[in-house]
Design an enzyme around this catalytic site. Structure first.
Site, PDB file in Angstrom:
ATOM      1  N   ASP A   1       0.823  -1.218   0.000  1.00 21.94           N
ATOM      2  CA  ASP A   1       0.000   0.000   0.000  1.00 21.94           C
ATOM      3  C   ASP A   1       0.858   1.271   0.000  1.00 21.94           C
ATOM      4  O   ASP A   1       0.370   2.355  -0.333  1.00 21.94           O
ATOM      5  CB  ASP A   1      -0.966   0.009   1.204  1.00 21.94           C
TER       6      ASP A   1
ATOM      7  N   TYR B   1      12.117   3.030  -0.460  1.00 26.02           N
ATOM      8  CA  TYR B   1      11.480   1.703  -0.487  1.00 26.02           C
ATOM      9  C   TYR B   1      10.227   1.736  -1.349  1.00 26.02           C
ATOM     10  O   TYR B   1      10.077   0.953  -2.296  1.00 26.02           O
ATOM     11  CB  TYR B   1      11.136   1.238   0.937  1.00 26.02           C
TER      12      TYR B   1
HETATM   13  P1  NAD Z   1      11.385  -9.768   4.311  1.00 27.10           P
HETATM   14  O1  NAD Z   1      12.375  -8.654   4.323  1.00 27.10           O
HETATM   15  O2  NAD Z   1      11.022 -10.443   5.598  1.00 27.10           O
HETATM   16  O3  NAD Z   1      11.866 -10.929   3.307  1.00 27.10           O
HETATM   17  C1  NAD Z   1      12.426 -10.653   2.059  1.00 27.10           C
HETATM   18  C2  NAD Z   1      13.092 -11.934   1.549  1.00 27.10           C
HETATM   19  O4  NAD Z   1      13.615 -11.676   0.232  1.00 27.10           O
HETATM   20  C3  NAD Z   1      14.267 -12.400   2.405  1.00 27.10           C
HETATM   21  O5  NAD Z   1      14.167 -13.801   2.638  1.00 27.10           O
HETATM   22  C4  NAD Z   1      15.486 -12.083   1.565  1.00 27.10           C
HETATM   23  O6  NAD Z   1      16.578 -12.977   1.791  1.00 27.10           O
HETATM   24  C5  NAD Z   1      14.933 -12.213   0.157  1.00 27.10           C
HETATM   25  N1  NAD Z   1      15.700 -11.422  -0.821  1.00 27.10           N
HETATM   26  C6  NAD Z   1      16.087 -10.125  -0.712  1.00 27.10           C
HETATM   27  N2  NAD Z   1      16.789  -9.756  -1.800  1.00 27.10           N
HETATM   28  C7  NAD Z   1      16.830 -10.842  -2.619  1.00 27.10           C
HETATM   29  C8  NAD Z   1      17.381 -11.079  -3.907  1.00 27.10           C
HETATM   30  N3  NAD Z   1      18.086 -10.134  -4.557  1.00 27.10           N
HETATM   31  N4  NAD Z   1      17.210 -12.308  -4.462  1.00 27.10           N
HETATM   32  C9  NAD Z   1      16.531 -13.285  -3.807  1.00 27.10           C
HETATM   33  N5  NAD Z   1      15.998 -13.107  -2.587  1.00 27.10           N
HETATM   34  C10 NAD Z   1      16.134 -11.903  -1.998  1.00 27.10           C
HETATM   35  O7  NAD Z   1      10.093  -9.175   3.598  1.00 27.10           O
HETATM   36  P2  NAD Z   1       8.549  -9.436   3.887  1.00 27.10           P
HETATM   37  O8  NAD Z   1       8.101  -8.531   4.968  1.00 27.10           O
HETATM   38  O9  NAD Z   1       8.326 -10.882   3.983  1.00 27.10           O
HETATM   39  O10 NAD Z   1       7.917  -8.873   2.523  1.00 27.10           O
HETATM   40  C11 NAD Z   1       7.779  -9.738   1.397  1.00 27.10           C
HETATM   41  C12 NAD Z   1       7.198  -8.938   0.247  1.00 27.10           C
HETATM   42  O11 NAD Z   1       5.922  -8.408   0.633  1.00 27.10           O
HETATM   43  C13 NAD Z   1       8.037  -7.742  -0.184  1.00 27.10           C
HETATM   44  O12 NAD Z   1       7.991  -7.651  -1.592  1.00 27.10           O
HETATM   45  C14 NAD Z   1       7.334  -6.547   0.448  1.00 27.10           C
HETATM   46  O13 NAD Z   1       7.515  -5.380  -0.326  1.00 27.10           O
HETATM   47  C15 NAD Z   1       5.895  -7.000   0.420  1.00 27.10           C
HETATM   48  N6  NAD Z   1       5.021  -6.444   1.471  1.00 27.10           N
HETATM   49  C16 NAD Z   1       5.417  -6.507   2.786  1.00 27.10           C
HETATM   50  C17 NAD Z   1       4.553  -6.015   3.774  1.00 27.10           C
HETATM   51  C18 NAD Z   1       4.922  -6.080   5.243  1.00 27.10           C
HETATM   52  O14 NAD Z   1       4.188  -5.540   6.065  1.00 27.10           O
HETATM   53  N7  NAD Z   1       6.004  -6.722   5.625  1.00 27.10           N
HETATM   54  C19 NAD Z   1       3.331  -5.454   3.419  1.00 27.10           C
HETATM   55  C20 NAD Z   1       2.974  -5.402   2.055  1.00 27.10           C
HETATM   56  C21 NAD Z   1       3.834  -5.914   1.095  1.00 27.10           C
HETATM   57  O1  TDX Z   2      11.116   1.433  16.016  1.00 24.36           O
HETATM   58  C1  TDX Z   2      10.126   1.828  15.371  1.00 24.36           C
HETATM   59  N1  TDX Z   2       9.336   2.826  15.883  1.00 24.36           N
HETATM   60  C2  TDX Z   2       8.255   3.322  15.225  1.00 24.36           C
HETATM   61  O2  TDX Z   2       7.581   4.232  15.730  1.00 24.36           O
HETATM   62  C3  TDX Z   2       9.776   1.273  14.099  1.00 24.36           C
HETATM   63  C4  TDX Z   2      10.602   0.178  13.494  1.00 24.36           C
HETATM   64  C5  TDX Z   2       8.676   1.784  13.446  1.00 24.36           C
HETATM   65  N2  TDX Z   2       7.952   2.788  13.981  1.00 24.36           N
HETATM   66  C6  TDX Z   2       6.769   3.296  13.253  1.00 24.36           C
HETATM   67  C7  TDX Z   2       7.026   3.680  11.807  1.00 24.36           C
HETATM   68  C8  TDX Z   2       5.710   3.345  11.143  1.00 24.36           C
HETATM   69  O3  TDX Z   2       4.812   4.443  11.292  1.00 24.36           O
HETATM   70  O4  TDX Z   2       5.849   2.208  13.187  1.00 24.36           O
HETATM   71  C9  TDX Z   2       5.166   2.163  11.927  1.00 24.36           C
HETATM   72  C10 TDX Z   2       5.450   0.825  11.266  1.00 24.36           C
HETATM   73  O5  TDX Z   2       6.816   0.818  10.921  1.00 24.36           O
HETATM   74  P1  TDX Z   2       7.484  -0.428  10.146  1.00 24.36           P
HETATM   75  O6  TDX Z   2       7.228  -1.672  10.928  1.00 24.36           O
HETATM   76  O7  TDX Z   2       8.888  -0.050   9.828  1.00 24.36           O
HETATM   77  O8  TDX Z   2       6.557  -0.535   8.846  1.00 24.36           O
HETATM   78  P2  TDX Z   2       6.229   0.512   7.669  1.00 24.36           P
HETATM   79  O9  TDX Z   2       7.273   1.530   7.528  1.00 24.36           O
HETATM   80  O10 TDX Z   2       4.821   0.974   7.878  1.00 24.36           O
HETATM   81  O11 TDX Z   2       6.312  -0.489   6.406  1.00 24.36           O
HETATM   82  C11 TDX Z   2       5.779  -1.832   6.501  1.00 24.36           C
HETATM   83  O12 TDX Z   2       4.509  -1.936   5.920  1.00 24.36           O
HETATM   84  C12 TDX Z   2       4.425  -1.936   4.521  1.00 24.36           C
HETATM   85  C13 TDX Z   2       6.732  -2.862   5.908  1.00 24.36           C
HETATM   86  O13 TDX Z   2       8.023  -2.701   6.479  1.00 24.36           O
HETATM   87  C14 TDX Z   2       6.800  -2.746   4.416  1.00 24.36           C
HETATM   88  O14 TDX Z   2       7.618  -3.782   3.878  1.00 24.36           O
HETATM   89  C15 TDX Z   2       5.410  -2.878   3.870  1.00 24.36           C
HETATM   90  O15 TDX Z   2       5.429  -2.669   2.483  1.00 24.36           O
END
Ligand code: NAD
Ligand code: TDX
Length: 357
Positions: free
Chosen positions: A126, A151
């Site tokens: 999002d 990002y």
């Molecule tokens: P993460 O950082 O936990 O995992 C990313 C994985 O990708 C890791 O295992 C890493 O080793 C692998 N990776 C990184 N670079 C690579 C490369 N060059 N080749 C092969 N593997 C590689 O991420 P996540 O939180 O699991 O997110 C997964 C996907 O979902 C991402 O595309 C992220 O943008 C998307 N996403 C995450 C969230 C969230 O809240 N975490 C929300 C919406 C979308």
């Molecule tokens: O130490 C902290 N203190 C704090 O106040 C951290 C790590 C975060 N925050 C705040 C920043 C954001 O407003 O909390 C909120 C959430 O932060 P993150 O966990 O870093 O997430 P965000 O930046 O919202 O992004 C996440 O959601 C969308 C994921 O990391 C992304 O990969 C995804 O696409």
């Protein structure tokens, strides 16, 4: 179906692989993951003897490796999670984000197009929509793309590439944009696991700015169910928003974690804000709900309780991260089983990557 799951050793990718094994036991899964700091093979330990899952350590930017995998493993569909995913890291060093999220996605698309893959599901966020004011309506799929961090800009670029392959080549893409995930196996740099582990250790909980930035939280199991619905029933070329319909200011989340861990508010530390910190995200996921019959099921209250319990019961998993031991865990546990080479690019990459971590 033979699935290629990129980034399957990360948080959401691993949860997705586990849920796919339960729901579609007839499918085969090949995981391609470079094992960056965010990749953790111990997360996949329960699948290490599953004959339907193959793990390959490799980089999505390696075009020869990707092409060989698609061919040799007879891949039908790709679910693309691999990415640099942490906003704070993108502020400190954007180039890794451009490389993996943009160049990596382009590399995968090119190989997938050449191999005539039947479905390519790109997992996005999002954050590509930008930031909302308090009274703005939630992001719909037609909201302008207005990323504001390196990002989200790199994810937006990858989204544009993915959709361009549909319009230009008729390549069968699907695209999801999901809100903030939480749940088991999340790397403790993200808000919820960081706060849980700091609270366990009676360490300060760093809250950025005034703590009133709003995120829309979804349990990772609901995200995985949404991805499954899009992968199997989504319309080619379409974007589907996925969200938890649980908007909360960060401070509410932090206070809930303090309550669940039995700690008090004296642990909260207000720290310097994240540069360019997006104020509010909220997702309108009615399209996925109406078209695919998907709906998020886990309430934030229940999901947070379960997540705190999961971290309490899985200390060995996160202690390996905190100590750095998880970086060498693969070699110690899998050295005997390493594929030492049929000579195929996949086998070679698997071997050489694993031995030089
Ligand atoms: P993460 O950082 O936990 O995992 C990313 C994985 O990708 C890791 O295992 C890493 O080793 C692998 N990776 C990184 N670079 C690579 C490369 N060059 N080749 C092969 N593997 C590689 O991420 P996540 O939180 O699991 O997110 C997964 C996907 O979902 C991402 O595309 C992220 O943008 C998307 N996403 C995450 C969230 C969230 O809240 N975490 C929300 C919406 C979308
Ligand atoms: O130490 C902290 N203190 C704090 O106040 C951290 C790590 C975060 N925050 C705040 C920043 C954001 O407003 O909390 C909120 C959430 O932060 P993150 O966990 O870093 O997430 P965000 O930046 O919202 O992004 C996440 O959601 C969308 C994921 O990391 C992304 O990969 C995804 O696409």
């Amino acid at each position: 179906m033979n699935l290629l799951v990129t980034g399957g050793a990360g948080f959401i990718g691993a949860n997705f692989v586990y849920s796919q094994r339960q729901q579609h036991p007839q499918d085969r899964i090949v995981i391609l993951d470079a094992l960056t700091y965010a990749g953790n093979l111990s997360t996949l330990d329960a699948l290490s003897t599953d004959p339907a899952v193959r793990f390959v350590r490799g980089d999505i930017c390696d075009a020869a490796l990707v092409a060989a995998l698609l061919r040799d493993e007879h891949i039908d569909a790709i679910v693309h999670f691999a990415a640099e995913s942490h906003v704070d890291r993108s502020i400190l060093g954007p180039m890794d984000f451009v490389r993996t999220n943009v160049v990596g996605t382009a590399t995968l698309l090119e190989a997938a197009r050449a191999a005539k893959i039947a479905r390519f599901l790109h997992v996005s966020t999002d954050e590509v929509y930008g930031s909302l004011e308090p009274n703005d309506p939630a992001f719909s799929e037609t909201h302008p793309i207005q990323p504001r961090s390196p990002y989200s800009a790199s994810k937006a670029a990858s989204d544009h590439l993915v959709l361009s392959y549909f319009h230009t080549y008729g390549f069968p893409v699907l695209l999801t944009r999901c809100s903030n995930n939480y749940g088991p196996y999340q790397f403790p740099e993200k808000l919820i696991p960081l706060m849980v582990l700091n609270a366990f250790a009676n360490q300060p909980l760093p809250v950025y700015g005034d703590g009133m930035n709003v995120r829309d939280w979804i349990h990772v199991s609901d995200h995985c169910a949404g991805l499954d619905a899009v992968l199997r029933r989504g319309r080619i070329g379409e974007v589907y928003n996925l969200g938890g319909m649980a908007e909360r200011p960060n401070l509410d989340i932090v206070r809930a974690i303090l309550a669940l861990t039995g700690r008090d508010e004296s642990l909260i530390r207000y720290v310097t804000d994240r540069p360019g910190h997006d104020r509010r995200y909220a997702i309108d996921c009615s399209k996925a709900m109406n078209e695919l019959g998907w709906t998020p099921r886990v309430s934030l209250e229940q999901g947070l309780r379960d997540t705190v319990r999961w971290y309490r019961e899985n200390e060995a998993w996160w202690q390996r991260i905190r100590s750095g031991e998880y970086r060498t865990w693969f070699e110690r546990n899998y050295a005997a089983r390493l594929d030492t080479g049929s000579g195929s690019p996949a086998a070679t990459a698997k071997h050489s990557g694993a031995s030089c971590a």
